[in-house]
Design an enzyme around this catalytic site. Structure first.
Site, mmCIF file in Angstrom:
data_model
loop_
_atom_site.group_PDB
_atom_site.id
_atom_site.type_symbol
_atom_site.label_atom_id
_atom_site.label_comp_id
_atom_site.label_asym_id
_atom_site.label_seq_id
_atom_site.Cartn_x
_atom_site.Cartn_y
_atom_site.Cartn_z
ATOM 1 N N LEU A 84 2.208 -8.371 -15.802
ATOM 2 C CA LEU A 84 3.391 -7.928 -16.526
ATOM 3 C C LEU A 84 3.086 -7.865 -18.017
ATOM 4 O O LEU A 84 2.410 -8.739 -18.557
ATOM 5 C CB LEU A 84 4.559 -8.893 -16.286
ATOM 6 C CG LEU A 84 4.978 -9.084 -14.821
ATOM 7 C CD1 LEU A 84 5.958 -10.242 -14.705
ATOM 8 C CD2 LEU A 84 5.591 -7.808 -14.277
ATOM 9 N N ALA A 85 3.615 -6.847 -18.681
ATOM 10 C CA ALA A 85 3.352 -6.667 -20.109
ATOM 11 C C ALA A 85 3.837 -7.866 -20.913
ATOM 12 O O ALA A 85 3.145 -8.332 -21.832
ATOM 13 C CB ALA A 85 4.031 -5.386 -20.605
ATOM 14 N N GLU A 129 4.773 -0.646 3.958
ATOM 15 C CA GLU A 129 4.365 -1.953 3.437
ATOM 16 C C GLU A 129 3.685 -2.763 4.540
ATOM 17 O O GLU A 129 4.213 -2.895 5.645
ATOM 18 C CB GLU A 129 5.587 -2.701 2.900
ATOM 19 C CG GLU A 129 5.340 -4.151 2.509
ATOM 20 C CD GLU A 129 4.236 -4.325 1.500
ATOM 21 O OE1 GLU A 129 3.261 -5.047 1.821
ATOM 22 O OE2 GLU A 129 4.322 -3.737 0.408
ATOM 23 N N GLY A 175 2.754 0.631 -0.215
ATOM 24 C CA GLY A 175 2.938 -0.532 -1.074
ATOM 25 C C GLY A 175 4.384 -0.659 -1.515
ATOM 26 O O GLY A 175 4.899 0.219 -2.206
ATOM 27 N N GLY A 228 -2.059 -2.628 -5.408
ATOM 28 C CA GLY A 228 -2.629 -3.661 -6.270
ATOM 29 C C GLY A 228 -3.458 -3.077 -7.393
ATOM 30 O O GLY A 228 -3.641 -1.863 -7.501
ATOM 31 N N GLY A 263 -7.024 -5.343 -19.621
ATOM 32 C CA GLY A 263 -6.082 -4.890 -18.613
ATOM 33 C C GLY A 263 -6.668 -4.674 -17.231
ATOM 34 O O GLY A 263 -7.667 -5.292 -16.847
ATOM 35 N N SER A 264 -6.052 -3.754 -16.495
ATOM 36 C CA SER A 264 -6.435 -3.523 -15.110
ATOM 37 C C SER A 264 -6.276 -2.057 -14.746
ATOM 38 O O SER A 264 -5.698 -1.270 -15.502
ATOM 39 C CB SER A 264 -5.569 -4.372 -14.178
ATOM 40 O OG SER A 264 -4.199 -3.992 -14.288
ATOM 41 N N GLU A 280 -10.573 -0.233 -29.067
ATOM 42 C CA GLU A 280 -9.905 0.490 -27.983
ATOM 43 C C GLU A 280 -10.786 1.661 -27.550
ATOM 44 O O GLU A 280 -11.199 2.465 -28.375
ATOM 45 C CB GLU A 280 -8.543 1.009 -28.441
ATOM 46 C CG GLU A 280 -7.832 1.915 -27.457
ATOM 47 C CD GLU A 280 -7.666 1.273 -26.087
ATOM 48 O OE1 GLU A 280 -8.178 1.859 -25.108
ATOM 49 O OE2 GLU A 280 -7.033 0.210 -25.988
ATOM 50 N N HIS A 303 34.522 -11.138 -21.414
ATOM 51 C CA HIS A 303 35.171 -10.358 -20.352
ATOM 52 C C HIS A 303 35.596 -8.997 -20.901
ATOM 53 O O HIS A 303 36.086 -8.917 -22.031
ATOM 54 C CB HIS A 303 36.402 -11.110 -19.834
ATOM 55 C CG HIS A 303 37.211 -10.326 -18.852
ATOM 56 N ND1 HIS A 303 36.851 -10.193 -17.537
ATOM 57 C CD2 HIS A 303 38.364 -9.621 -19.004
ATOM 58 C CE1 HIS A 303 37.741 -9.444 -16.908
ATOM 59 N NE2 HIS A 303 38.690 -9.097 -17.779
#
Length: 473
Positions: free
Chosen positions: A325-326, A207, A184, A277, A147-148, A33, A451
């Site tokens: 997504l994680a 958007e 976005g 993005g 990752g990103s 890491e 219920h």
């Protein structure tokens, strides 16, 4: 030189989960890491801090606008933004410590530094500050989980001081913006916009597509837009962003746009959040050194087994694209670890990776959208049940939203489920499990639901999809 069965590069949800599973399966494992804290984007500048602020801001919104309906009154309401941020930071810290504990518990070696490939069985670990090699390690298999990062527009840089920010900076602001422009209308833009709107910001979402959350079912996009606009969030679609500039005299942000009809508009804000993005985080990996192939956008190319073009090197999570997504990264990490250990895990069904959005009300979805089903030429039935028809909705005061179930007209197999309402980020799992086992809408209807709960809406929508009837509508 240390030698490992598995090296995992990156300690985000995909990386640390993959490392843990590899170690559990008897493989000598290490994780690399480059940052001081473990957990990647999700734990540090993504899922965990954003949801901490979303819950805090939700409670504040309730106290400000809904409390009197429940007979709750008080003399003065105040907000300590610094305290709210402190709570968020403490949660992030505790989560980091939890990951460190899990790494240690599972006897995984941890290296701090930048990983760079030398060969397809060895890499260097480089000091992040001085960019000097610390050590070299060998491996049989490697899993890339780096990752990103948020995408910025050309000629701009993310900077809190200059007030053009990404999701990272938005989670560490020192003040609540008076006017926040969000470029976005995807998951990140809606969630972060919601946080600051609840806290008092005047929020405008711009958007470029013809609808927000454009990758989800049109009915969800239409409904959440209506709800957010009713709460006074301004949303503009189908725009071309011409220019973003910083006004030097006032330090305000000016966003110039062009609408479909050719009309030019200008929006002024204290901060501008770019949520347009994300791009893969591969800069220092040295992928070219060993010939790992990427697509035109820089994402690592993998096959159905998540192998890169070098067959002992795998890649998972954001770095290979797809849904960022994680939980998708976690599933890929588990799959790769089990695959290389000799097991035969089922291939991941990406159609059944649910998407969730923590707006108020929440949004969730799994399976195919109605548009996708139409394009495939499949005949289908639809069952849509409004949340307001539930007893628990009236009791709680959470009456917005609906459940939409789409099933195959001939077989009744569920093809897609789309939800908006209270607790739907949890409720989507009933639909996911049902679809995993190819259940029909009749199967869901025949199951006894407790219920009064919000989950009863799924049973009702299933009956509507199955035979176009409903008990409580």
């Amino acid at each position: 030189m240390n030698n490992y069965d598995v090296i995992v590069i990156g300690s985000g949800p995909g990386g640390y989960v993959s490392a843990i599973r590899s170690s559990q399966l008897g493989l000598r494992t290490a994780i690399i890491e480059k940052h001081q804290e473990l957990g990647g984007t999700c734990l540090n500048v993504g899922c965990i801090p954003s949801k901490s602020l979303l819950y805090s801001s939700k409670y504040f919104l309730f106290a400000k606008k809904e409390h009197y309906l429940h007979g709750i009154f008080y003399e003065k309401l105040s907000l300590d933004f610094e305290k709210m941020m402190e709570r968020k930071n403490n949660i992030v810290k505790k989560t980091n410590e939890g990951v460190k504990y899990l790494i240690k518990k599972n006897k995984i070696d941890l290296y701090q530094g930048i990983a760079s490939f030398k060969t397809n069985h060895s890499l260097s670990i480089i000091d992040k500050k001085y960019l000097k090699e610390i050590t070299k390690i060998k491996f049989q298999y490697c899993i890339i989980a780096t990752g990103s990062k948020p995408t910025c527009l050309p000629s701009l840089n993310f900077d809190i001081q200059k007030r053009i920010i990404s999701s990272t900076e938005a989670l560490y602001l020192k003040e609540i913006p008076k006017r926040l422009i969000v470029i976005g209308g995807g998951i990140i833009g809606l969630e972060l916009g919601s946080i600051y709107h609840r806290l008092g910001s005047r929020v405008t979402i711009l958007e470029t597509m013809d609808k927000i959350i454009s990758n989800m079912d049109h009915s969800l996009s239409k409904e959440i837009k209506k709800i957010l606009e009713k709460s006074s969030i301004q949303i503009e679609n189908s725009l071309l962003i011409n220019n973003i500039e910083i006004l030097e005299d006032t330090k305000e942000i000016s966003v110039h746009v062009k609408k479909n009809n050719g009309k030019k508009m200008k929006y002024i804000g204290d901060y501008c959040l770019l949520s347009i993005g994300r791009y893969p985080n591969t800069k220092y990996l040295g992928l070219d050194n060993i010939g790992i192939k990427k697509d035109k956008n820089g994402f690592i190319l993998v096959n159905d087994f998540l192998q890169s073009s070098i067959n002992n090197i795998y890649a998972i999570g954001d770095v290979i694209g797809g849904k960022m997504l994680a939980h998708k990264a976690e599933e890929e990490g588990l799959y790769v670890s089990e695959y290389i250990s000799g097991q035969k895990p089922n291939k991941i069904n990406y159609n059944l990776v649910p998407s969730v959005i923590y707006t108020y009300p929440e949004v969730s979805s799994v399976g195919k959208t109605e548009k996708e089903i139409k394009e495939e030429g499949i005949e289908y039935n639809i069952g849509i049940f409004p949340m307001k028809s539930l007893g628990i909705s009236q009791a709680s005061g959470c009456t917005s939203g609906f459940i939409k179930i789409i099933s195959h007209k001939k077989t009744d197999e569920i093809l897609g489920v789309h939800m908006i309402g209270e607790h739907v980020t949890d409720m989507i799992m009933e639909a996911t499990v049902a679809m995993e086992f190819h259940a029909s809408s009749e199967d869901i209807y025949r199951i006894c639901h407790p219920h009064p709960t919000f989950s009863e809406s799924i049973k009702e929508a299933a009956l509507l999809s199955f035979e176009n009837n409903s008990i409580h509508m």
